[in-house]
Design an enzyme around this catalytic site. Structure first.
Site, mmCIF file in Angstrom:
data_model
loop_
_atom_site.group_PDB
_atom_site.id
_atom_site.type_symbol
_atom_site.label_atom_id
_atom_site.label_comp_id
_atom_site.label_asym_id
_atom_site.label_seq_id
_atom_site.Cartn_x
_atom_site.Cartn_y
_atom_site.Cartn_z
ATOM 1 N N GLY A 179 0.824 -1.195 0.000
ATOM 2 C CA GLY A 179 0.000 0.000 0.000
ATOM 3 C C GLY A 179 0.861 1.249 0.000
ATOM 4 O O GLY A 179 1.974 1.256 -0.533
ATOM 5 N N GLU A 180 0.352 2.323 0.573
ATOM 6 C CA GLU A 180 1.047 3.611 0.675
ATOM 7 C C GLU A 180 1.205 4.318 -0.674
ATOM 8 O O GLU A 180 1.785 5.389 -0.737
ATOM 9 C CB GLU A 180 2.452 3.454 1.280
ATOM 10 C CG GLU A 180 2.532 2.813 2.629
ATOM 11 C CD GLU A 180 3.962 2.642 3.121
ATOM 12 O OE1 GLU A 180 4.909 3.098 2.434
ATOM 13 O OE2 GLU A 180 4.131 2.043 4.190
ATOM 14 N N GLY A 181 0.747 3.722 -1.774
ATOM 15 C CA GLY A 181 1.035 4.264 -3.093
ATOM 16 C C GLY A 181 2.319 3.744 -3.697
ATOM 17 O O GLY A 181 2.761 4.230 -4.749
#
Length: 337
Positions: A304-306
């Site tokens: 996640g997190e981009g």
């Protein structure tokens, strides 16, 4: 671009009929340029398609990325009261602090890819409600979070990367997908931040309870009832970028699930979106099939997190560098063009 002045989720859904499309003339010119470059036509595969995609949305034959924005939205979820995550919700705020200090994976990947990162924390001290007991957000709360995403978008950016952080949000993503696209709750539930078999079974039961309460709602109603603030903010950012014709790179399962209610309302809402990577999280492959989208990368990532979107930005930059910098057969005096 218009202000976020929607008073209902129905107003948001009605926006689809007024959305600007890509510049087909620029896309055709870009395809013709690809076919004239010093290579066999189609030999750069997806890199060629990425260049044409960017040309259409930027409205120029030779698109460039001079300014890339990365947004990570963070929220907390009432459904965590059901024990669906092995980590406490305090980790969300701790990770936001880590992002702001430059210590997370997304910071490193944005630095390498040349993206300006901003982190937007959304009422972390006030989690949404448990969706097994009632709607996670009411309509006004969902619109407020969508507004936060909308207003965070830099309309001068050439491309927008989206990501998220929120303990418990893999359960939220599974619930959104199951409600929007059907199947059993267990089809969409994965390990998240490390749930074992017992933990995944609990997540599936919790998702099934949420579906029983809210699965009948329209797509944006599902976003409010089952989603979180970061999911709604991602949807708002996608909308703002769509109106401004800024191409978007979505991250993995949770980020893509956040945009999925828009697609369910009208697929045109996501026509400016690429998916950066195929997450190793269980439901992402199924979700990409439902959306009809192929990811740029498949690196077995699920952080996640981009992070997957930021990594894909490097590939997108490479596609545009070839598109812009290569010589045509005529320029190079090479036979065969």
């Amino acid at each position: 671009m218009q202000d976020f002045d929607f008073t209902s989720l129905n107003d948001v859904a009605a926006l689809a009929s007024a959305l600007p499309g890509p510049d087909e003339h620029a896309a055709r010119a870009a395809r013709a340029r690809q076919d004239s470059l010093t290579k066999p036509p189609g030999s750069l595969g997806t890199l060629e398609d990425l260049a044409v995609f960017m040309a259409g949305w930027q409205g120029v034959e030779r698109p460039r990325i001079e300014q890339a924005q990365a947004l990570v939205f963070a929220g907390n979820h009432g459904v965590c009261a059901r024990g669906v995550n092995p980590f406490p919700q305090e980790v969300t705020a701790q990770m936001v602090a880590n992002f702001n200090a430059g210590g997370a994976a997304i910071n490193q990947l944005c630095r390498v890819a040349g993206a300006e990162l901003s982190v937007v924390a959304l009422d972390l001290d006030r989690p949404t409600r448990d969706f097994t007991a009632g709607p996670a957000m009411d309509e006004a709360e969902c619109l407020q979070a969508m507004r936060a995403g909308w207003e965070a978008v830099d309309l001068g950016a050439d491309v927008l990367i989206l990501g998220e952080m929120g303990i418990g949000n893999s359960t939220v993503a599974a619930a959104l997908c199951a409600a929007l696209f059907g199947g059993e709750a267990s089809d969409w539930v994965g390990a998240g931040t490390g749930s074992d078999a017992e933990g995944r079974a609990l997540k599936a039961r919790v998702v099934a309870e949420g579906l029983a309460l809210h699965g009948h709602l329209p797509p944006l109603g599902i976003l409010a009832a089952l989603g979180g603030r970061e999911q709604a903010a991602i949807a708002g950012a996608v909308l703002a970028a769509r109106i401004a014709r800024v191409p978007v790179i979505l991250d993995g399962f949770i980020c893509t699930a956040s945009a999925a209610p828009l697609h369910a309302a009208d697929p045109a809402f996501l026509s400016h979106c690429l998916v950066g990577h195929r997450s190793a999280e269980a439901g992402h492959r199924r979700l990409l099939e439902a959306l009809g989208k192929e990811p740029v990368l498949d690196f077995a990532m699920r952080l996640g997190e981009g992070t997957g979107a930021a990594l894909a930005l490097g590939v997108l930059r490479a596609a545009l560098a070839c598109h812009d910098g290569m010589a045509t057969f005529a320029d190079a005096g090479v036979s065969g063009g």
